[in-house]
Design a protein around this motif. Structure first.
Motif, PDB file in Angstrom:
ATOM      1  N   GLN A 196      18.182 -37.942 -57.476  1.00  0.00           N
ATOM      2  CA  GLN A 196      17.546 -37.828 -56.165  1.00  0.00           C
ATOM      3  C   GLN A 196      17.397 -36.373 -55.706  1.00  0.00           C
ATOM      4  O   GLN A 196      17.043 -36.130 -54.556  1.00  0.00           O
ATOM      5  CB  GLN A 196      18.362 -38.622 -55.134  1.00  0.00           C
ATOM      6  N   GLU A 206       6.074 -35.104 -59.722  1.00  0.00           N
ATOM      7  CA  GLU A 206       5.863 -36.339 -58.947  1.00  0.00           C
ATOM      8  C   GLU A 206       7.201 -36.965 -58.560  1.00  0.00           C
ATOM      9  O   GLU A 206       7.361 -37.496 -57.447  1.00  0.00           O
ATOM     10  CB  GLU A 206       5.007 -37.318 -59.755  1.00  0.00           C
ATOM     11  N   LYS A 207       8.205 -36.903 -59.468  1.00  0.00           N
ATOM     12  CA  LYS A 207       9.543 -37.428 -59.152  1.00  0.00           C
ATOM     13  C   LYS A 207      10.221 -36.574 -58.086  1.00  0.00           C
ATOM     14  O   LYS A 207      10.998 -37.091 -57.260  1.00  0.00           O
ATOM     15  CB  LYS A 207      10.390 -37.490 -60.411  1.00  0.00           C
ATOM     16  N   ALA A 244       8.774 -37.795 -54.893  1.00  0.00           N
ATOM     17  CA  ALA A 244       9.331 -39.114 -54.570  1.00  0.00           C
ATOM     18  C   ALA A 244      10.761 -38.998 -54.069  1.00  0.00           C
ATOM     19  O   ALA A 244      11.190 -39.734 -53.174  1.00  0.00           O
ATOM     20  CB  ALA A 244       9.273 -40.010 -55.803  1.00  0.00           C
ATOM     21  N   PRO A 269      10.233 -36.785 -49.970  1.00  0.00           N
ATOM     22  CA  PRO A 269       8.860 -36.815 -49.457  1.00  0.00           C
ATOM     23  C   PRO A 269       8.591 -35.757 -48.393  1.00  0.00           C
ATOM     24  O   PRO A 269       7.439 -35.386 -48.177  1.00  0.00           O
ATOM     25  CB  PRO A 269       8.722 -38.228 -48.871  1.00  0.00           C
TER      26      PRO A 269
END
Length: 926
Positions: free
Chosen positions: A197, A224-225, A228, A231
């Motif tokens: 995360q 992109e991760k 995600a 945000p």
């Protein structure tokens, strides 16, 4: 049109955001509670409002100050955040929470030294808080280029909190920077495995996939991760969008930008990426508008200045591009791309010396990039140094066989060599069919025009038409070919077609306007360019061309000057506009005003070499020798690798009769560039003037040993021996120089001079006849013959030579001046006046031209205008000859008292003015 790609590396900038506080009910603690609830719900704007309202209730609340400071920092406003955090510290907010946030604000506010000074010795009780602080200290040390201290801080952080994510990320980046890419990759992969995360971890992995693995798909997935995982992370969105632009995948980049705007708003970094995307898509007008807004927000960010330069370059507004790019080089963040693009811009502006100056630091690197070599070749080609140019092109093509431009220019060199012409044409045709760019086709067009092969030239233009539909270039070229064939109507139709396709296409409008002027239709000429100005109102180059045309058409100089002043106000960073204003004032004979304008321009743009050079020229005209020397020193500092400013300094010192100082400048000049012919020649002559004649002769031999300077050495020997009155040796040297290189300027005229002075008139006449027959375009010999005839008072013969010279090359102001004087003596006052006024356009501020014009106007009975012109000559040059001529004009106007005053002033000069007999004669008439 060139496509300029953005870097995939992060591009960051900051903008201060201010939100007005709104009123709200409840006590300060209640409002702080509401702010926390808003933060938990992800509503930062509402939280800010609550906190500001709380501070209205209780300005001493340390918690409200801290929370507001952290919010402002998260909103990329470190300056405002520091204000609130400092107040929180003063109110006693707990250090464990405050210090890491305050340190981060200092770092993001570019206060690295202050961060280290304040917190290097701080020891927080909470290991996590202390580790956070150490990471920030490490980043500050890195910014100050202290890698050892930075790595030590990271090691301490990891010892305090093993696996600390930010410390691991920064350690991996340091490992990659030190060359341990595999180690950095292992650390990054382990990090994302245990901290999936962490947006920072995924960004690190994405960066390594780009730089180390060269895997853009894997990098995109990592970025992109990162988005995600966080945000609301501006850095994550920035990394993804930058990567997509670099791939390039403009559709995906635009979609990612919309998502980012929805999550984090439109901070400057996203505005920057938006402007970049518009540029990449060819939407240059909106890109221009966006970057102009960014320049107002962050005028000191080199990356924004670079982007502005890129956009103006693509808009073909090279003067504006030059201003932005020159500024970008002086600011942090622009890198080598600004230097390369500035070089290209100078080449588009036909300014080869400045192109080489901009490129020099990259030419001095041990490993040469093919693009750098190619640009160096283009600059030398523009200077006419074909041998050096071909060498650079050959090196560039060897390093990059796909470098079409270098291959094209190398092929052109072969075309110009009779033994390699067929090979060069074949290479150009192959390049034309292999590449979509029209560069090779343009080369073919110009080659066939030069060879007189009209049909082949038109075929090459058709290829350009196919590759560049809707552009003005092809019809413009077609117009030139048709005009050469005598098909004037078809040529004009092609020019109109070019403007129909592109109403901003200035070359076609200027071509038509010049025809209008030749046809004595100045109003129509002005209207043509006015239409281009209307279509492109913000283009300073177009507006300058329009003003110049209006001046040629007879518009009042005061009107032109007023518009130039307004243009300077509108675009104060454009050196060319400032130069044009000073030149306009000089053209009117107002040297003092031109000098003041140049001084103001250098004060405003002190690193702009062209303005410094103009100031030096004007100071030299004003005979302000000391100031001119200081300004030339400044120019030498701005062009440290160029010998030209040093040569100018040497010429000035020589004029001031300071040969030893001149010698020092020249020695430095040749140390910079041994093959600089003018510096070597002047060094030889100054050594001889100092009495070191044998040393000067040894220097000539040294010059002859430099490849490419053999002919120049012989010409320099001729100058030296002429100086020493060794006529026979000088003649032999000049003949050897011409045998090696018949294109050396002025050498044929110098040979004629030495033949005349040594009494070989018949031989001189024979040489002149043969030379002009074999070299009909050499106007220098015709000028020498004209000067000789004029000295012998053969006005008719001089006129014939000057007329022939000007038919070859029209822009020779001093020749035009001599011819105008002859025409005055012969009674053709109308043509004489036109000729000298035309000459003033080519040499604004030349005192001799004002002096000649004054004589013509006086002969025509226009006494007031004659006096004004003569006074302008005297203002430009205090030479007593012009004062004597002013007395003549006053006498012609019937003003004997004023004439007597001028003559008495010259009489006071005594032996310092050799024409005292003439002064006495004139005094007898008053």
């Amino acid at each position: 049109m060139n496509t300029l790609r953005t870097s995939t590396l992060a591009l960051a900038c900051s903008l201060a955001l201010g939100l007005a506080a709104c009123g709200g009910g409840g006590s300060a603690p209640e409002l702080i509670g509401k702010a926390k609830e808003s933060l938990a719900a992800g509503d930062a704007k509402a939280a800010q409002i609550h906190l500001k309202n709380a501070l209205q209730k209780d300005g001493t609340s340390a918690e409200a100050r801290f929370l507001l400071g952290r919010l402002l920092l998260d909103a990329n406003n470190p300056v405002a955040a520091l204000v609130e955090l400092d107040k929180a510290a003063s109110a006693g907010y707990p250090q464990a929470e405050l210090v890491p946030v305050h340190a981060r604000a200092l770092l993001e506010g570019r206060e690295s030294r202050k961060l280290i000074e304040r917190y290097a010795a701080t020891e927080l009780q909470d290991p996590k808080a202390q580790a956070d602080l150490l990471v920030l200290l490490s980043r500050a040390q890195q910014r100050l280029d202290k890698p050892t201290e930075a790595r030590a801080a990271l090691d301490r952080a990891l010892k305090l909190v093993p696996g600390h994510t930010s410390a691991e990320v920064d350690t991996a980046r340091m490992e990659a920077g030190a060359g341990d890419m595999d180690g950095a990759m292992r650390r990054a992969e382990a990090l994302v495995a245990r901290a999936a995360q962490s947006a920072d971890a995924w960004r690190l992995l994405g960066d390594l996939q780009v730089v180390h693995k060269k895997d853009p798909a894997a990098a995109r997935s990592a970025y992109e991760k990162a988005v995600a995982a966080a945000p609301k992370s501006l850095e994550a969105h920035q990394a993804l969008i930058s990567h997509l632009l670099g791939m390039p995948d403009l559709v995906a980049a635009e979609a990612a930008l919309k998502v980012a705007n929805g999550q984090v708003g439109k901070p400057p970094v996203l505005q920057f990426l938006s402007a970049t995307m518009e540029m990449e898509r060819g939407r240059l007008d909106p890109a221009h508008e966006q970057v102009q807004a960014l320049l107002k927000i962050a005028p000191e960010d080199g990356r924004i200045a670079l982007l502005a330069g890129q956009i103006e370059y693509l808009r073909e507004r090279y003067a504006e591009a030059e201003a932005h790019l020159a500024r970008a080089l002086a600011l942090p963040g622009s890198g080598w791309r600004a230097r390369l693009l500035l070089t290209q811009t100078y080449l588009r502006l036909q300014d080869a010396p400045r192109a080489l100056q901009a490129l020099q630091p990259m030419l001095e690197l041990p490993e040469k990039h093919p693009r750098v070599l190619a640009l160096a070749g283009e600059a030398h080609l523009l200077l006419g140094e074909t041998r050096r140019a071909e060498d650079y092109f050959r090196q560039a093509a060897a390093l990059d066989p796909k470098d079409m431009r270098s291959r094209t220019l190398l092929a052109l060199g072969q075309v110009n060599n009779k033994s390699q012409e067929a090979r060069g044409l074949a290479e150009l045709r192959e390049l034309s069919t292999s590449f979509e760019s029209p560069v090779a086709d343009l080369a073919l067009v110009h080659t066939f025009i030069r060879k007189g092969d009209v049909n082949a030239a038109l075929e090459a233009i058709d290829a350009i038409e196919h590759k560049s539909p809707g552009k003005g270039l092809a019809p413009m070229l077609r117009a030139q070919v048709l005009r050469a064939q005598g098909k004037l109507q078809e040529s004009d139709a092609a020019l109109h077609e070019a403007l129909k396709r592109d109403p901003k296409y200035l070359p076609a409008a200027l071509f038509l306007a010049r025809q209008d002027l030749a046809a004595k239709q100045p109003e129509r000429a002005v209207q043509r360019v006015a239409a281009v100005v209307k279509a492109d109102p913000d283009n300073a180059v177009t507006r300058l061309a329009w003003l110049n045309l209006r001046e040629q058409a007879g518009e009042a100089p005061a009107t032109i000057e007023a518009e130039l002043k307004e243009l300077v106000k509108q675009q104060p960073q454009l050196a060319r506009v400032r130069q044009a204003l000073a030149t306009a004032q000089l053209r009117q004979g107002r040297l003092a005003d031109a000098l003041a304008t140049a001084q103001q321009s250098v004060a405003a743009l002190p690193t702009e070499a062209a303005l410094v050079e103009q100031l030096a020229e004007l100071q030299l005209r004003s005979r302000e020798w000391v100031l001119a020397a200081k300004t030339l020193d400044q120019l030498a500092d701005l062009r440290p690798s160029s010998p030209e400013p040093l040569v100018r300094l040497a010429e000035l010192e020589r004029q001031r009769e300071r040969p030893r100082e001149a010698l020092a400048h020249l020695k430095k000049a040749v140390s910079l560039r041994a093959n600089h012919g003018p510096a070597q020649r002047l060094l030889v002559l100054v050594e001889a003037e100092l009495g070191n004649v044998e040393q000067a002769r040894r220097l000539v031999k040294d010059i002859a040993a430099i490849p490419g300077l053999e002919a120049h050495a012989a010409a320099t020997e001729g100058d030296l021996e002429y100086q020493q009155q060794q006529w026979g040796v000088a003649e032999s040297a000049y003949r050897r120089a011409l045998a090696r290189n018949a294109t050396l300027p002025d050498v044929p005229a110098k040979l004629l001079r030495v033949l005349h002075v040594s009494g070989k008139k018949a031989e001189a006449d024979s040489f002149a006849r043969d030379w002009v027959k074999d070299h009909p375009r050499d106007y220098a010999v015709l000028n020498y013959q004209g000067d000789s005839a004029l000295n012998q008072r053969d006005n008719a013969g001089a006129r014939a030579y000057y007329e022939r010279s000007l038919a070859i090359y029209a822009e020779q102001p001093l020749v035009m001046n001599n011819l105008a004087w002859i025409l005055q003596q012969q009674g053709d006052l109308k043509r004489a006046e036109k000729l000298v006024r035309d000459a003033q356009r080519f040499a604004p501020g030349e005192a001799a031209l004002h002096d000649t014009l004054s004589g013509i106007l006086s002969a025509a009975g226009q006494h007031e205008s004659a006096l004004a012109a003569q006074r302008q000559a005297l203002q430009l040059d205090s030479n007593a000859v012009y004062r004597v001529n002013l007395a003549r004009r006053l006498l012609a106007a019937g003003r004997k008292d004023a004439a007597r005053d001028e003559l008495q002033a010259v009489k006071q000069l005594g032996d310092r003015y050799p024409g005292q007999a003439e002064v006495t004669e004139l005094l007898g008439k008053v």
